[in-house]
Design an enzyme around this catalytic site. Structure first.
Site, PDB file in Angstrom:
ATOM      1  CG  ASP A 121      11.279  -7.216  -8.305  1.00  0.00           C
ATOM      2  OD1 ASP A 121      10.607  -6.183  -8.086  1.00  0.00           O
ATOM      3  OD2 ASP A 121      10.770  -8.311  -8.602  1.00  0.00           O
ATOM      4  CG  ASN A 158      10.988   7.489  -9.373  1.00  0.00           C
ATOM      5  OD1 ASN A 158      10.108   8.329  -9.523  1.00  0.00           O
ATOM      6  ND2 ASN A 158      11.272   6.580 -10.313  1.00  0.00           N
ATOM      7  NE  ARG A 185      12.705  -0.711   8.316  1.00  0.00           N
ATOM      8  CZ  ARG A 185      11.776  -1.618   8.582  1.00  0.00           C
ATOM      9  NH1 ARG A 185      11.875  -2.840   8.081  1.00  0.00           N
ATOM     10  NH2 ARG A 185      10.749  -1.312   9.365  1.00  0.00           N
ATOM     11  CB  SER A 192       0.781  10.274  -5.564  1.00  0.00           C
ATOM     12  OG  SER A 192      -0.423  10.613  -6.237  1.00  0.00           O
ATOM     13  CE1 TYR A 195       0.455   4.941  -7.095  1.00  0.00           C
ATOM     14  CE2 TYR A 195      -0.849   6.949  -6.905  1.00  0.00           C
ATOM     15  CZ  TYR A 195       0.335   6.314  -7.242  1.00  0.00           C
ATOM     16  OH  TYR A 195       1.405   7.047  -7.714  1.00  0.00           O
ATOM     17  CE  LYS A 240       3.213   6.737  -4.935  1.00  0.00           C
ATOM     18  NZ  LYS A 240       4.677   6.583  -5.088  1.00  0.00           N
ATOM     19  CB  THR A 254       4.516   8.694 -16.252  1.00  0.00           C
ATOM     20  OG1 THR A 254       3.275   8.528 -15.546  1.00  0.00           O
ATOM     21  CG2 THR A 254       5.286   9.855 -15.654  1.00  0.00           C
TER      22      THR A 254
END
Length: 252
Positions: free
Chosen positions: A65, A92, A128, A145, A159, A163, A194
């Site tokens: 997660d 991703n 990292r 994005s 959002y 990005k 998507t």
């Protein structure tokens, strides 16, 4: 497709569906062994692994997660335990929270803060953890994005901010890791077919949004994955710190 990634190991976070799954398949087609991470979609993850193995390579799915930054190190440890190396990291995994303008009285700050945690801090933690063991000459790709550099409609501040943040982080990482010939780049898709996009836009892309694109259609997942495939391949070794739009010209 040429098997230019034979002998390489790639980790694709959020690889059980959508763009992550198509990127994993693209890299497998190029010969790489693949690890994908997922949160809850174990059936979908195993279906992707089955497809990847059918292409002749090794593949595993690891439950992890990204909202929990402490999960990053165990994820990388499992990749190393299974494959003994890591050459390619594809950051991703991300979520998209339906936004409102930041002055909205009912702004869902809890969900928006979780979006920052997953999209930024989770990706940073994974990078990292991976950096010390990544092979010299390796590749890191952040899936950004177009909203990271162009916000043509209201309600997307958080959002877009997540990005934009990873784009800056990717450039800093490119500087830090360049002495090891590790490249770090950001691929910025526009709208793609998507589940994430469908949750926000529904089943049809509005004409007003399509009108922003000189090439008046949305991207295919395969087009975006092919760009990733080039950057991690042998001809992408002198491209680093770049932000590459795969968005049909939207934002120009």
């Amino acid at each position: 497709m040429q098997k230019v990634l034979i002998g390489k190991v790639a980790l694709v976070t959020g690889g059980s569906r959508g763009l992550g799954a198509v990127v994993a398949e693209t890299l497998a087609d190029q010969g790489a062994d693949i690890a994908i991470s997922y949160v809850t979609s174990s059936d979908k993850a195993e279906a992707v692994v089955k497809k990847l193995k059918a292409k002749g390579g090794r593949a595993i799915a690891i439950q992890s997660d990204q909202a929990d930054t402490t999960a990053a190190q165990p994820l990388i440890d499992k990749v190393m335990a299974n494959f003994g190396q890591l050459d390619i990291l594809i950051n991703n995994a991300a979520i998209l929270v339906q936004g409102k303008t930041i002055d909205a009285p009912d702004l869902d700050t809890v969900s928006l803060d979780r979006q920052w945690q997953i999209n930024v801090m989770g990706a940073v933690a994974t990078t990292r953890a991976a950096a010390p063991v990544l092979t010299n000459g390796g590749r890191i790709i952040f899936i950004g994005s177009l909203l990271g550099t162009c916000v043509p409609f209201p309600g997307a501040a958080d959002y877009a901010g997540t990005k934009a943040a990873i784009t800056g982080y990717a450039r800093g990482a490119a500087r830090d890791l360049g002495s090891r010939n590790i490249t770090v780049n950001t691929v910025q898709p526009g709208v793609m077919p998507t589940d994430m996009a469908t949750e926000v836009l529904g089943n049809n892309v509005p004409d007003a949004l399509l009108d922003l694109h000189p090439i008046r259609r949305i991207a295919t997942l395969e087009e975006v994955a092919a760009t990733v495939g080039f950057l991690v391949g042998p001809h992408g070794g002198y491209i680093t710190g770049a932000v590459i739009d795969v968005a049909g010209g939207a934002g120009i």
